[in-house]
Design a protein around this motif. Structure first.
Motif, PDB file in Angstrom:
ATOM      1  N   ASN B  55       0.790  -1.622   0.351  1.00 31.19           N
ATOM      2  CA  ASN B  55       0.170   0.471  -0.092  1.00 31.19           C
ATOM      3  C   ASN B  55       1.052   1.290   0.244  1.00 31.19           C
ATOM      4  N   LEU B  57       3.082   2.507   2.141  1.00 30.82           N
ATOM      5  CA  LEU B  57       3.802   3.195   2.723  1.00 30.82           C
ATOM      6  C   LEU B  57       5.347   3.350   2.602  1.00 30.82           C
ATOM      7  N   ASN B  80      -4.778   7.937  -2.934  1.00 31.23           N
ATOM      8  CA  ASN B  80      -4.705   7.403  -1.648  1.00 31.23           C
ATOM      9  C   ASN B  80      -6.370   6.294  -1.994  1.00 31.23           C
ATOM     10  N   ARG B  83      -5.309   3.290  -1.367  1.00 30.14           N
ATOM     11  CA  ARG B  83      -5.456   2.455  -0.389  1.00 30.14           C
ATOM     12  C   ARG B  83      -6.310   2.299   0.851  1.00 30.14           C
ATOM     13  N   GLN B  84      -7.354   2.962   0.437  1.00 26.30           N
ATOM     14  CA  GLN B  84      -9.565   2.890   0.778  1.00 26.30           C
ATOM     15  C   GLN B  84      -9.631   1.502   0.495  1.00 26.30           C
ATOM     16  N   ALA B 108     -12.409   7.938   9.093  1.00 29.13           N
ATOM     17  CA  ALA B 108     -12.220   7.495   7.463  1.00 29.13           C
ATOM     18  C   ALA B 108     -13.272   7.502   6.667  1.00 29.13           C
ATOM     19  N   ILE B 111     -14.546  10.927   6.490  1.00 27.45           N
ATOM     20  CA  ILE B 111     -13.647  12.140   5.656  1.00 27.45           C
ATOM     21  C   ILE B 111     -13.368  11.610   4.592  1.00 27.45           C
ATOM     22  N   VAL B 112     -13.466  10.535   4.129  1.00 26.51           N
ATOM     23  CA  VAL B 112     -12.657   9.799   3.320  1.00 26.51           C
ATOM     24  C   VAL B 112     -13.478   9.537   2.309  1.00 26.51           C
ATOM     25  N   MET B 160     -14.000   0.397   6.164  1.00 27.29           N
ATOM     26  CA  MET B 160     -13.673   0.982   5.309  1.00 27.29           C
ATOM     27  C   MET B 160     -14.140  -0.401   3.664  1.00 27.29           C
TER      28      MET B 160
END
Lengths: 228, 248
Positions: B55, B57, B80, B83-84, B108, B111-112, B160
């Protein structure tokens, strides 16, 4: 050699008004310092090198030159070059003078607060950021929702100390005629010729302000530790 | 064995270098929907780095990762979004210390993914109930045990609705008596059909729950096979030696 405080019956309002002005000045200074300081810290820690350099240069320059020079620069030098703070009439005080003092103090404080904020952000565990980013949050969402709230909690004691420092250092703006505590004290002793007594009163008033502030902060800090 | 055969993650020639240190020296593998893959190997073999590259990182210095056909390494602004769809669980839990359990889980999604707060909270409560922690919704991370924190970290990732879950040594920081409660949740997740990539030293879990095991050594995948292949018929001396040490 004897002490005579009888001038106080006539002049005490000057001390009270001076202290009030000092407090207002200090609150605005710390507010500007905090806002600009956060911006400086974010610039410094960001990946974009020119901004990072700019922030570092600003911090070094402000910390490496006297506050008095900075105050004169904003109050006398900038207007000479055409940068004038517009007057707002009807406030009952000289707005450009007051604003110059706050601006100079705030921009100075920001250099110190910026370093405090930077340390606070860096003290937040990297895993917090990784967890937020792994959920798809943007860098800014991560900063605002996760890192800054934790950083702020870490740095609250240091910010409190900065407030105490600003209360004391604000005495310097008497040089541009802002009627804060130190300026008013000078008015009192030059009219009454009671230097010793005036300065004792002045020092006591400063001490009451700083001591009360630091006690309040200690209580706040204890409360936050308990809630954590 | 997974019934569907579609590829969810494709790793091609993955390389990672930290300065002079070469941690991944060309990793190739394919992860299919529904697979539960456990990555084993000695410390420093590159397991965690491999997982953290999936992912991004860590940004690999060579090779590529395709997540449902899209490059993770060259994702740009789309990262992004990718990654979700990849949940991650960390060794140190990494719950947000400034937020309650409920806010940790719903942050998340709200807000995402722009979910309604009420809907996000309702779903969070259902997920908490699944791991038996609905009474901890208002608690803060500092008030919870390691096992509780890790179960909530799993729930936070699940909220998520990821297509794949990555676990980076999820039980290594736990007291021994709390390992079981976390592994139970993971086993349940595997049984529900979640695609999982797990870096772990829990050989019992690997044997029981994994469809496939990757043995990493010195920055490459040295062996790749079913639990029986790996545990009962190790091909390389290095794997035999490793198993000799961890299975006693």
């Amino acid at each position: 050699m004897e002490l005579n405080f009888s001038f106080m019956t006539k002049y005490w309002p000057l001390f009270v008004r001076g202290a009030g002005t000092t407090l207002v000045l200090s609150v605005f200074t710390v507010l500007i310092g905090l806002i600009v300081g956060v911006v400086l810290a974010l610039m410094r820690l960001g990946k974009f090198k020119p901004l990072s350099f700019l922030s570092a240069a600003y911090t070094e320059f402000i910390r490496g030159t006297p506050l008095m020079v900075q105050i004169f620069f904003i109050f006398y030098a900038l207007p000479q070059m055409g940068f004038k703070i517009p007057n707002i009439t009807g406030l009952g005080f000289d707005f450009p003078r007051f604003a110059s003092g706050i601006l100079a103090m705030g921009l100075n404080s920001a250099a110190y607060v910026g370093e405090i904020v930077r340390a606070g952000i860096q003290a937040v565990d990297k895993g917090q950021t990784e967890a937020a980013r792994s959920l798809g949050m943007t860098a800014w969402q991560t900063m605002r929702r996760v890192v800054l709230p934790q950083a702020f909690k870490n740095i609250l004691p240091a910010l409190g100390n900065e407030f105490v420092t600003v209360i004391k250092e604000s005495s310097i703006v008497m040089v541009i005629g802002i009627t804060e505590l130190m300026f008013n004290t000078s008015q009192v002793y030059s009219s009454s010729y009671r230097y010793f007594e005036s300065l004792i009163v002045c020092a006591l008033v400063y001490f009451v302000m700083t001591f009360t502030t630091s006690r309040l902060l200690a209580v706040m800090e204890r409360r936050m530790k308990r809630d954590a | 064995m997974p019934e569907q055969n579609d590829v969810i993650l494709k790793v091609q020639g993955l390389q990672m270098r930290f300065g002079k240190l070469e941690v991944l020296k060309g990793v190739d593998t394919v992860i299919r929907r529904g697979e539960v893959i456990v990555v084993i190997g000695a410390s420093g073999a590159g397991k965690s780095t491999f997982l953290r590259c999936l992912n991004r990182l860590e940004t690999p210095t060579g090779g590529d990762i395709l997540f449902e056909g899209e490059s993770v390494v060259h994702a740009g602004r789309n990262l992004n979004h990718l990654r979700q769809r990849m949940g991650m669980v960390f060794q140190q839990f990494n719950l947000f210390n400034n937020l309650s359990v409920l806010d940790n889980i719903t942050l998340a999604p709200i807000i995402v993914k722009k979910m309604e707060k009420a809907a996000a909270q309702q779903e969070a409560m259902q997920l908490l109930a699944r791991v038996g922690l609905q009474d901890k919704a208002q608690a803060f991370p500092a008030q919870l045990s390691g096992g509780q924190r890790q179960r909530i970290a799993i729930v936070r990732a699940l909220a998520m609705h990821p297509d794949v879950m990555l676990f980076d040594e999820p039980t290594s920081a736990l007291d021994p008596e709390m390992v079981g409660e976390v592994l139970d949740v993971m086993q349940q997740l595997a049984a529900d059909g979640m695609t999982m990539v797990v870096v772990s030293h829990e050989m019992g879990f690997a044997r029981k729950v994994a469809n496939r095991i990757l043995f990493m050594e010195n920055g490459v995948i040295l062996e790749d096979g079913s639990p029986e292949d790996i545990f009962d018929h190790p091909a390389s001396d290095r794997l035999k030696e490793f198993l000799g040490k961890v299975l006693h």
